[in-house]
Structure formats: C-alpha cells, structure tokens
Design a protein around this motif. Sequence first.
Motif, PDB file in Angstrom:
ATOM      1  N   LEU A 130      -7.537  -6.054  20.616  1.00  0.00           N
ATOM      2  CA  LEU A 130      -6.764  -6.205  19.381  1.00  0.00           C
ATOM      3  C   LEU A 130      -7.059  -5.038  18.451  1.00  0.00           C
ATOM      4  O   LEU A 130      -8.133  -4.976  17.844  1.00  0.00           O
ATOM      5  N   PRO A 131      -6.140  -4.080  18.309  1.00  0.00           N
ATOM      6  CA  PRO A 131      -6.364  -2.947  17.397  1.00  0.00           C
ATOM      7  C   PRO A 131      -6.498  -3.414  15.952  1.00  0.00           C
ATOM      8  O   PRO A 131      -5.905  -4.419  15.539  1.00  0.00           O
ATOM      9  N   GLU A 132      -7.275  -2.671  15.173  1.00  0.00           N
ATOM     10  CA  GLU A 132      -7.511  -3.030  13.771  1.00  0.00           C
ATOM     11  C   GLU A 132      -6.240  -2.814  12.950  1.00  0.00           C
ATOM     12  O   GLU A 132      -5.490  -1.844  13.153  1.00  0.00           O
ATOM     13  N   GLY A 133      -5.980  -3.733  12.027  1.00  0.00           N
ATOM     14  CA  GLY A 133      -4.818  -3.622  11.169  1.00  0.00           C
ATOM     15  C   GLY A 133      -3.525  -4.126  11.778  1.00  0.00           C
ATOM     16  O   GLY A 133      -2.433  -3.807  11.289  1.00  0.00           O
ATOM     17  N   THR A 134      -3.600  -4.920  12.839  1.00  0.00           N
ATOM     18  CA  THR A 134      -2.398  -5.440  13.489  1.00  0.00           C
ATOM     19  C   THR A 134      -1.777  -6.545  12.630  1.00  0.00           C
ATOM     20  O   THR A 134      -2.491  -7.422  12.137  1.00  0.00           O
ATOM     21  N   PRO A 135      -0.457  -6.528  12.425  1.00  0.00           N
ATOM     22  CA  PRO A 135       0.184  -7.640  11.691  1.00  0.00           C
ATOM     23  C   PRO A 135      -0.032  -8.975  12.397  1.00  0.00           C
ATOM     24  O   PRO A 135      -0.168  -9.032  13.627  1.00  0.00           O
ATOM     25  N   THR A 136      -0.072 -10.030  11.606  1.00  0.00           N
ATOM     26  CA  THR A 136      -0.401 -11.357  12.145  1.00  0.00           C
ATOM     27  C   THR A 136       0.580 -11.798  13.228  1.00  0.00           C
ATOM     28  O   THR A 136       0.182 -12.381  14.243  1.00  0.00           O
ATOM     29  N   LEU A 137       1.865 -11.521  13.048  1.00  0.00           N
ATOM     30  CA  LEU A 137       2.867 -11.968  14.014  1.00  0.00           C
ATOM     31  C   LEU A 137       2.721 -11.267  15.360  1.00  0.00           C
ATOM     32  O   LEU A 137       3.098 -11.817  16.403  1.00  0.00           O
ATOM     33  N   LEU A 138       2.180 -10.046  15.353  1.00  0.00           N
ATOM     34  CA  LEU A 138       2.060  -9.276  16.594  1.00  0.00           C
ATOM     35  C   LEU A 138       0.741  -9.507  17.324  1.00  0.00           C
ATOM     36  O   LEU A 138       0.548  -8.974  18.427  1.00  0.00           O
ATOM     37  N   ILE A 139      -0.169 -10.279  16.742  1.00  0.00           N
ATOM     38  CA  ILE A 139      -1.489 -10.459  17.350  1.00  0.00           C
ATOM     39  C   ILE A 139      -1.406 -11.076  18.752  1.00  0.00           C
ATOM     40  O   ILE A 139      -1.973 -10.536  19.705  1.00  0.00           O
ATOM     41  N   PRO A 140      -0.673 -12.209  18.956  1.00  0.00           N
ATOM     42  CA  PRO A 140      -0.628 -12.775  20.327  1.00  0.00           C
ATOM     43  C   PRO A 140       0.006 -11.823  21.341  1.00  0.00           C
ATOM     44  O   PRO A 140      -0.474 -11.703  22.473  1.00  0.00           O
ATOM     45  N   VAL A 141       1.075 -11.132  20.920  1.00  0.00           N
ATOM     46  CA  VAL A 141       1.759 -10.230  21.842  1.00  0.00           C
ATOM     47  C   VAL A 141       0.851  -9.065  22.227  1.00  0.00           C
ATOM     48  O   VAL A 141       0.758  -8.693  23.408  1.00  0.00           O
TER      49      VAL A 141
END
Length: 227
Positions: A130-141
Amino acid sequence: MALNFFDQFASPTLLGIPLIALALTLPWIMYPTPSARWLNNRLLTLQGWFINRFTQQLLMPLNLGGHKWALLFTSLMVFLMSLNMLGLLPYTFTPTTQLSLNMGLAVPLWLATVIIGMRNQPTHALGHLLPEGTPTLLIPVLIIIETISLFIRPLALGVRLTANLTAGHLLIQLIATAAFVLLPLMPTVAILTATLLFLLTLLEVAVAMIQAYVFVLLLSLYLQENV
C-alpha cells in the motif's frame, strides 16, 4: 520443417537417459580452481577480479544483512552465464531455455526473500502493498494489484530468461537455414545473410550475459526490499 526448429529446445536423451544433469554439471568443471599460492596465473587473477567486482557492485545498495547472500548470488550469476554461453556452441543444449528449470531457480529464491521480509520486518514488508498517501477508495484495489504483482515476480523472472534465450536461438537457426538455402541460388544474398548471422551471434552472446546479470540483479532488488 517447422517442428525441427524447436527440436533444439527438447531435453536431450541418450539411451533414454536425460542428459540435462550433465549439461548442468559441465560448467563447474570448466572453471579453474583457485590455488593456495600467493601468486596466481593470469586466468585465476582475471576470474577473481571479475567475481570481486561483480559482488561489490551487486551488494553495494544492500544492507549488511543482505551480504550473507553474496556467495549465492555470485555463484548463480556465474552458473547462468556459463549455461547461456555454452548453449551457443554447436551440438550443445541450453538448459535455461526450459521454463521448468528457470522457475525452479526463481521461485525458491524469490520466496526466500519474501519469507525473510515477513520474519524480520513484517510491517515494512507488508507496507509495500500500500503506497503512502493512497486515497481511501483506492486502498482495496491497490492492495489487490500490489499482491498480484508480488506473486507475478517469480513468473516474470523465469519467463524473461526463457523467452530471451529461446527467441535468440530460434532466430539464429532461422537465419542460418536461410543462408544455407540461398547459397546455391543467390550467393551474394547468402553472404549478406551470413554476415547478419555473425552480428546476431555476437548480439546473442551479449544477451546471454546480460540476462544472467538481470536475473541476479532483480533478485538482489527483491532482497533489498526485505532486509
């Protein structure tokens, strides 16, 4: 005729006994054994200089924990380079054109780097998913994509080595066959084709060396992420 082109990639057998074990053992016999004398000959000196330079270049970005892999990486580099180069000689067999052999080398080494990361620093190892600063909606993808890319790494290692060597060997055989066929019909074109074949052979020698280096370099990068 087309099937005969791929016979060079079939594992050779003699009286029903597979010779791939002999092909894998032969490279180690060709290297001179270092002596205990203070002053070595030119060949041993050149061999030692090459191995020292390669090991230093490969392990420079790694932490001290990754330096334990120096012997394994250097031996693997010399082994793969020898197999790739010897396969260019006539009446020889290139074991690294077999995907099963390359996967047998890639999967355990890749798995060892992953296990080391999970055991020594699990938080840091899982943080790569999980890269730092990822938007919440894109975390599972992103987690799914990074997990898939992690498990594709050994497949990419094995397929890259197999595909490059297989394509080069096949292209050399195709151009050599064309040169022999054109020789009685169009000698000038045949000579030009033979010149192209010579240049392609030099390129394939470079590819054989580079692919061995890339294989070990990518493994060192995977290790760097987990130590």
